[in-house]
Write a protein that holds these residues in place. Structure first.
Motif, PDB file in Angstrom:
ATOM      1  N   TRP A   8       0.836  -1.205   0.000  1.00 39.11           N
ATOM      2  CA  TRP A   8       0.000   0.000   0.000  1.00 39.11           C
ATOM      3  C   TRP A   8       0.871   1.255   0.000  1.00 39.11           C
ATOM      4  O   TRP A   8       0.603   2.209  -0.741  1.00 39.11           O
ATOM      5  N   ALA A   9       1.917   1.262   0.828  1.00 38.25           N
ATOM      6  CA  ALA A   9       2.818   2.417   0.867  1.00 38.25           C
ATOM      7  C   ALA A   9       3.521   2.602  -0.472  1.00 38.25           C
ATOM      8  O   ALA A   9       3.701   3.733  -0.946  1.00 38.25           O
ATOM      9  N   MET A  10       3.922   1.489  -1.099  1.00 46.88           N
ATOM     10  CA  MET A  10       4.552   1.573  -2.412  1.00 46.88           C
ATOM     11  C   MET A  10       3.577   2.129  -3.442  1.00 46.88           C
ATOM     12  O   MET A  10       3.934   2.986  -4.265  1.00 46.88           O
ATOM     13  N   ALA A  11       2.331   1.655  -3.397  1.00 46.84           N
ATOM     14  CA  ALA A  11       1.326   2.104  -4.361  1.00 46.84           C
ATOM     15  C   ALA A  11       0.974   3.572  -4.152  1.00 46.84           C
ATOM     16  O   ALA A  11       0.910   4.354  -5.102  1.00 46.84           O
ATOM     17  N   ALA A  12       0.746   3.956  -2.894  1.00 46.56           N
ATOM     18  CA  ALA A  12       0.382   5.345  -2.622  1.00 46.56           C
ATOM     19  C   ALA A  12       1.543   6.285  -2.913  1.00 46.56           C
ATOM     20  O   ALA A  12       1.350   7.371  -3.467  1.00 46.56           O
ATOM     21  N   GLY A  13       2.755   5.873  -2.557  1.00 49.69           N
ATOM     22  CA  GLY A  13       3.918   6.721  -2.790  1.00 49.69           C
ATOM     23  C   GLY A  13       4.210   6.947  -4.258  1.00 49.69           C
ATOM     24  O   GLY A  13       4.860   7.930  -4.617  1.00 49.69           O
ATOM     25  N   SER A  14       3.733   6.051  -5.119  1.00 52.67           N
ATOM     26  CA  SER A  14       3.915   6.218  -6.569  1.00 52.67           C
ATOM     27  C   SER A  14       2.691   6.853  -7.212  1.00 52.67           C
ATOM     28  O   SER A  14       2.522   6.774  -8.425  1.00 52.67           O
ATOM     29  N   TRP A  15       1.832   7.476  -6.393  1.00 58.60           N
ATOM     30  CA  TRP A  15       0.612   8.141  -6.864  1.00 58.60           C
ATOM     31  C   TRP A  15      -0.335   7.155  -7.545  1.00 58.60           C
ATOM     32  O   TRP A  15      -1.003   7.474  -8.519  1.00 58.60           O
ATOM     33  N   GLY A  16      -0.357   5.941  -7.034  1.00 62.76           N
ATOM     34  CA  GLY A  16      -1.267   4.936  -7.553  1.00 62.76           C
ATOM     35  C   GLY A  16      -0.746   4.170  -8.743  1.00 62.76           C
ATOM     36  O   GLY A  16      -1.351   3.164  -9.148  1.00 62.76           O
ATOM     37  N   LEU A  17       0.375   4.594  -9.321  1.00 64.80           N
ATOM     38  CA  LEU A  17       0.888   3.914 -10.512  1.00 64.80           C
ATOM     39  C   LEU A  17       1.267   2.468 -10.212  1.00 64.80           C
ATOM     40  O   LEU A  17       1.022   1.570 -11.031  1.00 64.80           O
ATOM     41  N   HIS A  29      -9.058   2.940 -18.421  1.00 68.04           N
ATOM     42  CA  HIS A  29      -9.712   3.519 -17.251  1.00 68.04           C
ATOM     43  C   HIS A  29     -10.187   2.466 -16.258  1.00 68.04           C
ATOM     44  O   HIS A  29     -10.228   2.716 -15.052  1.00 68.04           O
ATOM     45  N   ARG A  30     -10.539   1.272 -16.724  1.00 65.98           N
ATOM     46  CA  ARG A  30     -10.980   0.241 -15.786  1.00 65.98           C
ATOM     47  C   ARG A  30      -9.839  -0.212 -14.884  1.00 65.98           C
ATOM     48  O   ARG A  30     -10.031  -0.429 -13.682  1.00 65.98           O
ATOM     49  N   ARG A  31      -8.670  -0.353 -15.456  1.00 69.50           N
ATOM     50  CA  ARG A  31      -7.514  -0.714 -14.636  1.00 69.50           C
ATOM     51  C   ARG A  31      -7.176   0.418 -13.667  1.00 69.50           C
ATOM     52  O   ARG A  31      -6.793   0.181 -12.521  1.00 69.50           O
ATOM     53  N   ALA A  48      -7.007   2.397  -8.111  1.00 68.85           N
ATOM     54  CA  ALA A  48      -7.412   3.384  -7.109  1.00 68.85           C
ATOM     55  C   ALA A  48      -8.253   2.734  -6.016  1.00 68.85           C
ATOM     56  O   ALA A  48      -8.092   3.029  -4.823  1.00 68.85           O
ATOM     57  N   ALA A  49      -9.147   1.832  -6.406  1.00 63.15           N
ATOM     58  CA  ALA A  49      -9.998   1.159  -5.423  1.00 63.15           C
ATOM     59  C   ALA A  49      -9.171   0.304  -4.472  1.00 63.15           C
ATOM     60  O   ALA A  49      -9.438   0.262  -3.262  1.00 63.15           O
ATOM     61  N   ALA A  58      -5.771  10.900  -1.711  1.00 62.56           N
ATOM     62  CA  ALA A  58      -4.873  11.759  -2.482  1.00 62.56           C
ATOM     63  C   ALA A  58      -4.189  10.974  -3.601  1.00 62.56           C
ATOM     64  O   ALA A  58      -4.077  11.455  -4.742  1.00 62.56           O
ATOM     65  N   ALA A  59      -3.729   9.753  -3.293  1.00 57.51           N
ATOM     66  CA  ALA A  59      -3.073   8.930  -4.312  1.00 57.51           C
ATOM     67  C   ALA A  59      -4.043   8.579  -5.436  1.00 57.51           C
ATOM     68  O   ALA A  59      -3.681   8.593  -6.618  1.00 57.51           O
ATOM     69  N   SER A  60      -5.288   8.273  -5.078  1.00 56.86           N
ATOM     70  CA  SER A  60      -6.293   7.940  -6.096  1.00 56.86           C
ATOM     71  C   SER A  60      -6.607   9.142  -6.974  1.00 56.86           C
ATOM     72  O   SER A  60      -6.756   9.014  -8.204  1.00 56.86           O
ATOM     73  N   ALA A  61      -6.709  10.323  -6.361  1.00 59.03           N
ATOM     74  CA  ALA A  61      -6.972  11.535  -7.137  1.00 59.03           C
ATOM     75  C   ALA A  61      -5.813  11.833  -8.085  1.00 59.03           C
ATOM     76  O   ALA A  61      -6.020  12.222  -9.247  1.00 59.03           O
ATOM     77  N   LEU A  62      -4.589  11.635  -7.606  1.00 58.95           N
ATOM     78  CA  LEU A  62      -3.428  11.867  -8.462  1.00 58.95           C
ATOM     79  C   LEU A  62      -3.369  10.853  -9.604  1.00 58.95           C
ATOM     80  O   LEU A  62      -2.974  11.189 -10.728  1.00 58.95           O
ATOM     81  N   LEU A  63      -3.773   9.613  -9.318  1.00 54.40           N
ATOM     82  CA  LEU A  63      -3.802   8.607 -10.379  1.00 54.40           C
ATOM     83  C   LEU A  63      -4.826   8.991 -11.446  1.00 54.40           C
ATOM     84  O   LEU A  63      -4.566   8.852 -12.655  1.00 54.40           O
ATOM     85  N   ALA A  64      -5.980   9.484 -11.013  1.00 57.02           N
ATOM     86  CA  ALA A  64      -6.987   9.941 -11.976  1.00 57.02           C
ATOM     87  C   ALA A  64      -6.458  11.116 -12.795  1.00 57.02           C
ATOM     88  O   ALA A  64      -6.716  11.218 -14.009  1.00 57.02           O
ATOM     89  N   LEU A  65      -5.699  11.999 -12.149  1.00 59.48           N
ATOM     90  CA  LEU A  65      -5.106  13.133 -12.864  1.00 59.48           C
ATOM     91  C   LEU A  65      -4.098  12.647 -13.902  1.00 59.48           C
ATOM     92  O   LEU A  65      -4.063  13.148 -15.038  1.00 59.48           O
TER      93      LEU A  65
END
Length: 373
Positions: free
Chosen positions: A74-83, A157-159, A164-165, A213-220
């Motif tokens: 989770w920390a890895m995912a969030a720290g990479s802005w969801g990427l 977008h589905r991925r 993000a989910a 925040a990470a999910s919003a950045l991923l959407a951006l």
């Protein structure tokens, strides 16, 4: 036959050289590890393997290991802005739908990631530290391939929604599982240089805010990818150059204001550490009941003029000892930690990670003497 002039084929020669390099490197690493371990832990290192086996073979321990291992991801995912979360989704899909070679590579990546995350989480002692549940360091080596896989699938977008989910769901699970420990356990800003920035706080972990925040950045990023790949690359480069400076600055500030564990101004004579009997004073490795290995290594790196020795506080110290380190149990003052100290000795309080405490007693007559390396 091979004959006297036989030489291995070029491909075989390269393989032999590679195998020799691996063997030599492994032997050198093992030797260095043995020497350093013997110097830092004369009584032997802690048995993390037994601790991991105990955790992985009990329901509560297994839940802890899976949660803390998932917290690393989770920390890895969030720290990479969801990427990295998007990349994880893509790798999972590659195992199911990819070509045979892609399936094998994706499966190897997933197995290695899960193994490192869960095994490291199981082997870690409970240090009463928030970072034990969401620490990216052990899986940081996997961040790049997952982030690259996420970039490759960013237009889907589905991925993106699935990534993000997953970040949000696990952030919520961390809050539920940790409960009050999120606030009562020690929080170290250096454990969360990336995700703490997303949470807007370097004094506490905010999994829900960080996940959002990470999910919003991923959407951006998904929107920017539709704008154009070159433009996306330019934005990412600019943001990384700017935001890299912020965690680095916070790290420097936190190091400057962190509680240090200075030694008294003594650089001569022998230094002794209170003897620890495993299974008696501290039957369970726990920083709240500090194991002497942590104290030993923390002091040993600062004592350059001599080797640390063990001693029995109740029996006093031999002539020539200038400094003695004893543990600081809860409920007593620093002055009461060693009733048998020699007359005239002074003491200094020290601490590590706010939960590991000891007291350093020293002979004022040794202050100013010069030791030798």
């Amino acid at each position: 036959g091979k004959g006297a002039g036989w030489r291995p084929a070029p491909g075989r020669a390269a393989l032999l050289w590679a195998a020799g390099a691996v063997v030599a490197g492994t032997a050198a690493a093992w030797t260095l590890n043995t020497v350093v371990s013997a110097a830092l832990y004369p009584g032997g290192p802690s048995d993390h393997q037994a601790w991991a086996v105990e955790r992985l073979t009990s329901p509560s321990g297994l839940l802890h290991s899976l949660t803390a291992g998932g917290g690393q991801l989770w920390a890895m995912a969030a720290g990479s802005w969801g990427l990295a979360a998007l990349g994880l989704v893509s790798v999972l899909l590659a195992v199911r739908r990819g070509r045979p070679a892609d399936r094998l590579m994706a499966l190897a990546l997933l197995v290695a990631t899960a193994g490192v995350a869960v095994a490291s989480a199981a082997a870690l002692f409970d240090e009463h530290r928030v970072g034990n549940f969401a620490y990216e360091r052990y899986v940081a080596c996997f961040a790049l391939p997952y982030a690259l896989a996420g970039l490759a699938g960013l237009r889907r977008h589905r991925r993106m929604l699935a990534g993000a989910a997953s970040v949000c769901l696990f952030g919520g699970w961390l809050v539920l599982y940790m409960g009050g420990r999120l606030h009562t356990y020690t929080f170290k800003s250096r454990d969360f240089p990336e995700v703490a920035l997303l949470g807007g706080s370097y004094t506490e972990l905010r999994p829900i805010v960080i996940s959002a925040a990470a999910s919003a950045l991923l959407a951006l990023l998904w929107a920017l990818a539709r704008w154009g790949t070159v433009k996306l690359a330019g934005v990412l480069l600019a943001l990384n150059l700017v935001l890299t400076y912020i965690p680095a600055t916070v790290w420097q500030v936190s190091e400057a204001v962190a509680d240090a564990a200075p030694l008294p101004p003594v650089t001569s004579g022998s230094v002794v550490l209170a003897r620890h009997v495993p299974g008696v004073e501290h039957p369970v490795p726990d920083v709240v009941s500090p194991v002497s290995e942590l104290t030993y290594s923390s002091v040993a790196v600062k004592v350059w003029w001599t080797r640390l020795e063990r001693f029995d506080p109740s029996a006093g110290v031999r002539p020539g000892v200038c400094m003695a380190v004893v543990e600081w149990p809860a409920g007593v003052t620093a002055a009461e930690t060693w009733p048998q100290h020699p007359p005239g000795w002074s003491y200094r309080r020290s601490a590590l990670m706010e939960n590991l405490w000891w007291v350093i007693w020293y002979d004022p007559a040794c202050v100013g003497r010069k030791g030798s390396r």
